[in-house]
Design a protein around this motif. Structure first.
Motif, PDB file in Angstrom:
ATOM      1  N   ALA A 221       0.830  -1.197   0.000  1.00  0.00           N
ATOM      2  CA  ALA A 221       0.000   0.000   0.000  1.00  0.00           C
ATOM      3  C   ALA A 221       0.870   1.253   0.000  1.00  0.00           C
ATOM      4  CB  ALA A 221      -0.938  -0.004   1.206  1.00  0.00           C
ATOM      5  N   ARG A 222       1.946   1.209   0.781  1.00  0.00           N
ATOM      6  CA  ARG A 222       2.862   2.352   0.847  1.00  0.00           C
ATOM      7  C   ARG A 222       3.516   2.603  -0.516  1.00  0.00           C
ATOM      8  NH1 ARG A 222       6.389   0.431   4.513  1.00  0.00           N
ATOM      9  NH2 ARG A 222       5.034   0.956   6.259  1.00  0.00           N
ATOM     10  N   ALA A 223       3.854   1.515  -1.229  1.00  0.00           N
ATOM     11  CA  ALA A 223       4.473   1.659  -2.548  1.00  0.00           C
ATOM     12  C   ALA A 223       3.528   2.340  -3.528  1.00  0.00           C
ATOM     13  CB  ALA A 223       4.897   0.294  -3.079  1.00  0.00           C
ATOM     14  N   PHE A 224       2.250   1.949  -3.527  1.00  0.00           N
ATOM     15  CA  PHE A 224       1.294   2.574  -4.440  1.00  0.00           C
ATOM     16  C   PHE A 224       1.097   4.043  -4.084  1.00  0.00           C
ATOM     17  CE2 PHE A 224       0.857  -1.360  -6.339  1.00  0.00           C
ATOM     18  CZ  PHE A 224      -0.090  -1.359  -7.351  1.00  0.00           C
ATOM     19  N   ARG A 225       1.074   4.329  -2.781  1.00  0.00           N
ATOM     20  CA  ARG A 225       0.975   5.727  -2.361  1.00  0.00           C
ATOM     21  C   ARG A 225       2.208   6.501  -2.838  1.00  0.00           C
ATOM     22  NH1 ARG A 225       2.870   8.982   1.546  1.00  0.00           N
ATOM     23  NH2 ARG A 225       1.479  10.711   2.167  1.00  0.00           N
ATOM     24  N   THR A 226       3.375   5.892  -2.752  1.00  0.00           N
ATOM     25  CA  THR A 226       4.605   6.528  -3.205  1.00  0.00           C
ATOM     26  C   THR A 226       4.529   6.902  -4.674  1.00  0.00           C
ATOM     27  OG1 THR A 226       5.979   5.378  -1.563  1.00  0.00           O
ATOM     28  CG2 THR A 226       7.087   6.160  -3.554  1.00  0.00           C
ATOM     29  N   PHE A 227       3.979   6.016  -5.497  1.00  0.00           N
ATOM     30  CA  PHE A 227       3.891   6.280  -6.936  1.00  0.00           C
ATOM     31  C   PHE A 227       2.940   7.445  -7.227  1.00  0.00           C
ATOM     32  CE2 PHE A 227       6.464   2.735  -7.405  1.00  0.00           C
ATOM     33  CZ  PHE A 227       6.705   2.430  -8.735  1.00  0.00           C
ATOM     34  N   VAL A 228       1.836   7.501  -6.500  1.00  0.00           N
ATOM     35  CA  VAL A 228       0.841   8.555  -6.730  1.00  0.00           C
ATOM     36  C   VAL A 228       1.342   9.914  -6.249  1.00  0.00           C
ATOM     37  CG1 VAL A 228      -1.430   9.372  -5.963  1.00  0.00           C
ATOM     38  CG2 VAL A 228      -1.157   7.036  -6.798  1.00  0.00           C
ATOM     39  N   THR A 229       2.074   9.941  -5.161  1.00  0.00           N
ATOM     40  CA  THR A 229       2.515  11.206  -4.566  1.00  0.00           C
ATOM     41  C   THR A 229       3.914  11.620  -5.001  1.00  0.00           C
ATOM     42  OG1 THR A 229       3.366  10.079  -2.590  1.00  0.00           O
ATOM     43  CG2 THR A 229       1.064  10.825  -2.539  1.00  0.00           C
ATOM     44  N   ALA A 230       4.582  10.813  -5.832  1.00  0.00           N
ATOM     45  CA  ALA A 230       5.944  11.134  -6.263  1.00  0.00           C
ATOM     46  C   ALA A 230       5.959  12.417  -7.088  1.00  0.00           C
ATOM     47  CB  ALA A 230       6.512   9.980  -7.087  1.00  0.00           C
ATOM     48  N   PRO A 232       6.459  14.947 -10.095  1.00  0.00           N
ATOM     49  CA  PRO A 232       6.355  14.786 -11.551  1.00  0.00           C
ATOM     50  C   PRO A 232       7.734  14.615 -12.190  1.00  0.00           C
ATOM     51  CG  PRO A 232       4.917  16.551 -10.804  1.00  0.00           C
ATOM     52  CD  PRO A 232       5.765  16.158  -9.618  1.00  0.00           C
ATOM     53  N   GLY A 233       7.795  13.724 -13.155  1.00  0.00           N
ATOM     54  CA  GLY A 233       9.056  13.480 -13.852  1.00  0.00           C
ATOM     55  C   GLY A 233       9.873  12.352 -13.294  1.00  0.00           C
ATOM     56  N   THR A 234       9.604  11.932 -12.049  1.00  0.00           N
ATOM     57  CA  THR A 234      10.304  10.774 -11.498  1.00  0.00           C
ATOM     58  C   THR A 234       9.797   9.507 -12.173  1.00  0.00           C
ATOM     59  OG1 THR A 234       8.673  10.520  -9.736  1.00  0.00           O
ATOM     60  CG2 THR A 234      10.600  11.893  -9.256  1.00  0.00           C
ATOM     61  N   ALA A 235      10.580   8.447 -12.101  1.00  0.00           N
ATOM     62  CA  ALA A 235      10.171   7.185 -12.718  1.00  0.00           C
ATOM     63  C   ALA A 235       8.847   6.698 -12.133  1.00  0.00           C
ATOM     64  CB  ALA A 235      11.259   6.135 -12.527  1.00  0.00           C
ATOM     65  N   GLU A 236       8.716   6.828 -10.809  1.00  0.00           N
ATOM     66  CA  GLU A 236       7.500   6.354 -10.154  1.00  0.00           C
ATOM     67  C   GLU A 236       6.264   7.116 -10.641  1.00  0.00           C
ATOM     68  OE1 GLU A 236      11.026   5.183  -7.943  1.00  0.00           O
ATOM     69  OE2 GLU A 236      10.347   7.133  -8.687  1.00  0.00           O
ATOM     70  N   ARG A 237       6.380   8.432 -10.703  1.00  0.00           N
ATOM     71  CA  ARG A 237       5.234   9.237 -11.123  1.00  0.00           C
ATOM     72  C   ARG A 237       4.930   9.023 -12.616  1.00  0.00           C
ATOM     73  NH1 ARG A 237       2.801  13.788  -9.034  1.00  0.00           N
ATOM     74  NH2 ARG A 237       1.073  14.386 -10.397  1.00  0.00           N
ATOM     75  N   ARG A 238       5.949   8.837 -13.428  1.00  0.00           N
ATOM     76  CA  ARG A 238       5.723   8.582 -14.849  1.00  0.00           C
ATOM     77  C   ARG A 238       4.942   7.290 -15.044  1.00  0.00           C
ATOM     78  NH1 ARG A 238      11.441   8.714 -17.553  1.00  0.00           N
ATOM     79  NH2 ARG A 238      10.216   8.056 -19.377  1.00  0.00           N
ATOM     80  N   VAL A 239       5.275   6.271 -14.276  1.00  0.00           N
ATOM     81  CA  VAL A 239       4.536   5.007 -14.371  1.00  0.00           C
ATOM     82  C   VAL A 239       3.095   5.203 -13.931  1.00  0.00           C
ATOM     83  CG1 VAL A 239       4.324   2.668 -13.443  1.00  0.00           C
ATOM     84  CG2 VAL A 239       6.572   3.537 -14.125  1.00  0.00           C
ATOM     85  N   ALA A 240       2.907   5.856 -12.779  1.00  0.00           N
ATOM     86  CA  ALA A 240       1.552   6.081 -12.283  1.00  0.00           C
ATOM     87  C   ALA A 240       0.727   6.889 -13.280  1.00  0.00           C
ATOM     88  CB  ALA A 240       1.599   6.793 -10.926  1.00  0.00           C
ATOM     89  N   ASP A 241       1.314   7.923 -13.852  1.00  0.00           N
ATOM     90  CA  ASP A 241       0.582   8.760 -14.797  1.00  0.00           C
ATOM     91  C   ASP A 241       0.207   7.996 -16.054  1.00  0.00           C
ATOM     92  OD1 ASP A 241       0.735  10.860 -13.024  1.00  0.00           O
ATOM     93  OD2 ASP A 241       2.310  11.947 -14.116  1.00  0.00           O
ATOM     94  N   ALA A 242       1.123   7.162 -16.555  1.00  0.00           N
ATOM     95  CA  ALA A 242       0.829   6.381 -17.760  1.00  0.00           C
ATOM     96  C   ALA A 242      -0.275   5.360 -17.505  1.00  0.00           C
ATOM     97  CB  ALA A 242       2.097   5.681 -18.246  1.00  0.00           C
TER      98      ALA A 242
END
Length: 339
Positions: A221-230, A232-242
């Motif tokens: 759950a923490r990992a998914f939260r990390t992706f959503v709140t990362a 912009p432009g980070t690898a995590e946020r790019r994946v979540a946005d795509a």
């Protein structure tokens, strides 16, 4: 007749225990869903669940969400982020497909073929096991057309295409890209641990052959939260946005992950085999659960109830939560959440 002598004090038998042995029972996981047929509860699905508040604090737990589990395909966003960190330039539908458990629909397979061709690869380079489309409707049509199981049809083929492509980019051995010691898989492990805030408890082999990292449900759950709140432009946020922009490529046209991300803007959702589910909302609230017996038929009702606990009230939640049971082709009951 000879009689046996009693064992001496120093003999091996002197430590034998006589009489009943008292063993402390291990508590059973709580019931997350029950099967109701004709008004009669005929079975239960047990498991563990965690809900995180927007600030990342634990708001609710059921069962033992601190114990490690294999998230199965719920790990795919982390695997896709590792591919980006390794330097592969992916975006849009291609990046969503790299994090997908696709249904095997025509548009999925066409894009996997394109991704392979773009990097001088063919479906034969994939090390996925030959399989049918994941979606039952697609599988039936596929077989009716006289087609056979193929590597590209396996639901993880987009992820594998991306993994192969980044190996070629970096000069890594593509023949061993599924080895846990491979540089790419070591990077995946690093991304999983960073996003989850958990050490990987065990490394196994997923159904597609890729290494699989065990973390806790809290960590998931923490990992998914990390992706959503990362940022912009980070690898995590790019994946979540795509994934959120192209949810049909993450799952398929008849899949709850697609419905949820399409109808609740900003939501990141990914299921995994053996009845694992992780979701993060746009404001950072998140949840993860696993049904112990691996029954995916209970995923929808449990997910809908967990979303309700997060205050999500939308038609898509009711749609996902509906799991009717049939008798004689008529609806005679349901699988329903029990918490």
């Amino acid at each position: 007749m000879t009689s046996s002598a009693a064992p001496s004090a120093g003999s091996a038998d002197s430590d034998a225990i006589s009489g009943p042995v008292s063993v402390s029972p291990v508590p059973a996981p709580p019931v997350l869903a029950e099967i109701v047929r004709s008004g009669f509860i005929e079975g239960h699905h047990r498991g563990s669940l965690v809900v995180l508040a927007a600030d990342g604090s634990v708001e609710l737990t059921l069962g033992d969400p601190g114990a490690p589990v294999f998230p199965r395909s719920s790990n795919k966003p982390m695997q896709a982020a590792a591919v980006l960190r390794a330097g592969l330039d992916l975006s849009g539908e291609r990046l969503a497909l790299a994090a997908a458990s696709h249904s095997g629909e025509g548009f999925h397979l066409a894009l996997v073929r394109t991704m392979l061709t773009e990097h001088g690869l063919t479906p034969d380079d994939l090390q996925t096991p030959p399989d049918l489309p994941l979606d039952p409707v697609e599988a039936e049509a596929y077989l009716a057309a006289g087609q056979v199981r193929e590597r590209i049809t396996m639901n993880c083929s987009g992820k594998h295409a991306a993994m192969l492509a980044v190996c070629l980019r970096n000069g890594w051995d593509p023949a061993t890209y599924l080895d846990p010691a491979h540089p790419l898989q070591q990077l995946v492990l690093q991304v999983v641990e960073e996003a989850a805030g958990d050490p990987v408890a065990s490394v196994g082999t997923d159904g597609c052959g890729a290494p699989l990292m065990a973390i806790s449900l809290v960590g998931l759950a923490r990992a998914f939260r990390t992706f959503v709140t990362a940022a912009p432009g980070t690898a995590e946020r790019r994946v979540a946005d795509a994934m959120r922009a192209h949810p049909e490529y993450v799952a398929g046209t008849r899949r709850p992950d697609t419905w949820l991300m399409r109808e609740l803007p900003g939501t990141l959702s990914k299921m995994g085999a053996e009845a694992v589910q992780a979701v993060a909302l746009a404001d950072g609230r998140a949840l993860a659960f696993k049904i112990d017996d691996g029954s995916t038929r209970a995923l929808g009702p449990v997910l809908a109830r967990a979303l309700g606990l997060l205050g999500v009230d939308a038609p898509v939640v009711s749609r996902i939560g509906r799991a009717p049971l049939l008798g004689g082709a008529a609806e005679v009951g349901e699988i329903r959440a029990a918490f």
